[in-house]
Design a protein around this motif. Structure first.
Motif, short mmCIF file in Angstrom:
data_model
loop_
_atom_site.label_atom_id
_atom_site.label_comp_id
_atom_site.label_asym_id
_atom_site.label_seq_id
_atom_site.Cartn_x
_atom_site.Cartn_y
_atom_site.Cartn_z
N GLY A 11 0.79 -1.12 -0.05
CA GLY A 11 0.06 0.12 -0.04
C GLY A 11 0.88 1.28 -0.06
N ASP A 12 0.14 2.27 0.33
CA ASP A 12 0.74 3.74 0.24
C ASP A 12 1.03 4.15 -0.97
N LEU A 13 1.92 5.06 -1.28
CA LEU A 13 2.09 5.77 -2.51
C LEU A 13 2.40 4.92 -3.54
N PRO A 14 3.03 3.66 -3.60
CA PRO A 14 2.76 2.81 -4.76
C PRO A 14 1.68 2.58 -5.18
N LEU A 15 0.84 2.07 -4.21
CA LEU A 15 -0.42 1.75 -4.63
C LEU A 15 -1.46 2.72 -5.11
N SER A 16 -1.46 3.92 -4.54
CA SER A 16 -2.22 5.29 -4.79
C SER A 16 -1.63 5.73 -6.17
N VAL A 17 -0.39 5.66 -6.64
CA VAL A 17 0.13 5.89 -7.89
C VAL A 17 -0.43 4.87 -8.84
N THR A 18 -0.53 3.82 -8.69
CA THR A 18 -1.15 2.62 -9.49
C THR A 18 -2.37 2.66 -9.90
N LEU A 19 -3.19 2.96 -8.88
CA LEU A 19 -4.45 3.29 -9.02
C LEU A 19 -5.06 4.67 -9.93
N ASN A 20 -3.99 5.51 -9.57
CA ASN A 20 -4.28 6.92 -10.17
C ASN A 20 -3.84 6.69 -11.75
N GLY A 21 -2.93 5.72 -12.00
CA GLY A 21 -2.63 5.55 -13.22
C GLY A 21 -3.82 4.75 -14.07
N LEU A 22 -4.37 3.69 -13.35
CA LEU A 22 -5.66 2.93 -13.87
C LEU A 22 -6.54 3.92 -14.36
N HIS A 23 -6.97 4.79 -13.32
CA HIS A 23 -7.89 5.76 -13.27
C HIS A 23 -7.72 6.60 -14.64
N MET A 24 -6.63 7.09 -14.84
CA MET A 24 -6.20 7.95 -15.98
C MET A 24 -6.35 7.17 -17.34
N ILE A 25 -6.14 5.99 -17.36
CA ILE A 25 -6.26 5.11 -18.50
C ILE A 25 -7.81 4.90 -18.87
N ALA A 26 -8.49 4.83 -17.77
CA ALA A 26 -10.09 4.58 -18.01
C ALA A 26 -10.70 5.90 -18.45
N LEU A 27 -10.12 6.97 -18.10
CA LEU A 27 -10.54 8.34 -18.58
C LEU A 27 -10.19 8.54 -20.11
N ALA A 28 -8.80 7.91 -20.36
CA ALA A 28 -8.36 8.25 -21.92
C ALA A 28 -9.12 7.40 -22.73
N THR A 29 -9.53 6.04 -22.26
CA THR A 29 -10.06 5.33 -23.08
C THR A 29 -11.35 5.08 -23.24
N THR A 30 -12.37 5.86 -22.48
CA THR A 30 -13.65 5.83 -22.31
C THR A 30 -14.28 6.65 -23.41
N PRO A 31 -15.18 5.95 -24.20
CA PRO A 31 -15.96 6.49 -25.54
C PRO A 31 -16.59 8.02 -24.88
N LEU A 32 -16.55 8.95 -25.86
CA LEU A 32 -17.18 10.29 -25.21
C LEU A 32 -18.95 10.18 -25.15
N HIS A 33 -19.44 9.27 -25.65
CA HIS A 33 -20.86 9.06 -25.18
C HIS A 33 -20.99 8.33 -24.01
N SER A 34 -19.86 7.88 -23.28
CA SER A 34 -19.97 7.12 -22.07
C SER A 34 -20.10 8.34 -20.82
N LYS A 35 -20.96 7.98 -19.90
CA LYS A 35 -21.04 8.93 -18.69
C LYS A 35 -20.42 8.34 -17.44
N ILE A 36 -19.73 7.29 -17.68
CA ILE A 36 -19.32 6.64 -16.30
C ILE A 36 -18.15 7.14 -15.95
N PHE A 37 -17.00 7.43 -16.59
CA PHE A 37 -15.67 7.92 -16.08
C PHE A 37 -15.65 9.36 -16.38
N LEU A 38 -16.25 9.80 -17.40
CA LEU A 38 -16.23 11.10 -17.75
C LEU A 38 -17.35 12.02 -16.99
N HIS A 39 -17.81 11.49 -16.04
CA HIS A 39 -18.74 12.25 -14.95
C HIS A 39 -17.95 13.23 -14.17
#
Length: 368
Positions: A11-39
């Motif tokens: 845990g701690d910073l390595p885990l937090s950075v990893t989750l942050n990266g996964l969230h960024m990937i989700a934002l970048a790959t989410t289709p524009l018509h989707s409202k899940i991650f672009l909310h």
């Protein structure tokens, strides 16, 4: 890769950075018509997560800077040179900056330890803490280092690893007051917490900060357990351990010795030289000077001090200065008796015993 995965799991910073990266990937790959991650809520959480991680890296760098100089006794590698990235990356995997930040913010809502194991290096502190940790109702302390020998054992708070030794912040390393209340009042179970540090007994400043902490909190002193060992085998064990620690630091990329803070004599080539240095007038003066900084000060004055000068951390003059002084069990224990007698008793009995033993130690050092 294995070290990174292990650190992420812990845990701690390595885990937090990893989750942050996964969230960024989700934002970048989410289709524009989707409202899940672009909310907007998702984006706000992502931005706040980034800011938390940035604060974590800032604190990690300050921790890294102090530890390289005071704990590993090395000079911090210059930016973009050999060892600068590898050493900082090692600290990224080893240290818990986010937990430290959270605990500092909630320190006033936490309890103080009921038991303190006052150890000296290589005298069974770890074994003693393991026994205590297995007792019913025990809640181990927080450790900033992800290391199996240190975790759930010692806080290093009054060894200066956090850069802040204020008595009011010591509680940051222990459970919340509500946790104690829940275990004792609701679950009807025993509850106690402890701190064990292999530097507290030899340290000339730790007794003053510890006593001031409980005095300022209007609490009785904790149970103090002093660990000791036959001095010759302890010195031999400590020499081997410190050599391994230095090699560990060099493996991180910390190569150049910190001669600006530690004298050139500190970096001894043999155990005989280390023993000679630990009994030298220079080392004796450093210990007396360090104690003189805090002696006679009230809890309020120690709170205002925040910490002691870098040369007095973690031991005055560096870890190896304790290799011969660790055998001075009577003087080290008497120091605690003097300090706690002053803060919680008459201030006469303990001080008389300590001064008598101290004069004998100084006299023996002068004869050498």
């Amino acid at each position: 890769m294995g070290a990174l995965v292990s650190s992420i799991i812990q845990g701690d910073l390595p885990l937090s950075v990893t989750l942050n990266g996964l969230h960024m990937i989700a934002l970048a790959t989410t289709p524009l018509h989707s409202k899940i991650f672009l909310h907007p809520i998702s984006i706000t959480i992502y931005v706040m997560h980034v800011l938390v991680n940035l604060c974590g890296f800032v604190y990690l760098y300050s921790f890294y800077t102090r530890a390289v100089l005071n704990v590993f006794n090395k000079r911090r590698p210059t930016l973009f040179t050999d060892g600068s990235f590898s050493s900082f990356y090692s600290f990224f995997l080893l240290v818990r900056p986010l937990a430290v930040m959270w605990r500092r913010a909630t320190a006033s809502f936490r309890c103080l330890p009921d038991v303190l194991v006052l150890g000296e290096v290589r005298c069974g502190t770890t074994t003693m803490c393991e026994h205590i940790n297995n007792l019913p109702g025990c809640h181990p302390p927080f450790c900033p280092w992800k290391h199996p020998e240190l975790d759930k054992k010692e806080t290093f708070f009054f060894a200066g690893h956090y850069g802040d030794m204020r008595p009011s912040m010591y509680s940051m390393c222990f459970p919340l007051v509500t946790t104690r209340w829940f275990y004792t009042k609701i679950l009807r179970r025993p509850f106690f917490t402890f701190d064990g540090c292999a530097q507290y007994l030899t340290s000339p400043v730790a007794p003053y900060f510890i006593a001031a902490t409980y005095k300022a909190a209007s609490l009785p002193p904790p149970t103090l357990i002093a660990c000791a060992r036959e001095p010759v085998s302890q010195a031999l064990s400590w020499w081997k351990y410190e050599q391994n620690a230095m090699s560990w630091g060099e493996g991180m990329g910390l190569i150049k010795p910190n001669t600006a803070l530690r004298s050139k004599e500190y970096f001894s080539k043999s155990i005989g030289d280390a023993l000679k240095f630990s009994f030298s007038p220079l080392t004796e003066a450093a210990y007396l000077s360090a104690e003189g900084i805090v002696e006679g000060r009230s809890p309020e004055e120690l709170e205002f001090m925040r910490t002691v000068p870098p040369w007095a951390l973690t031991w005055p003059g560096g870890q190896l200065t304790g290799i011969g002084r660790n055998g001075k069990f009577s003087a080290n224990v008497a120091r605690y008796e003097k300090v706690f007698d002053k803060f919680f008793g008459s201030g006469e009995v303990g001080g008389e015993v300590y001064n008598r033993i101290r004069q004998q130690v100084v006299r023996e050092a002068a004869e050498r």
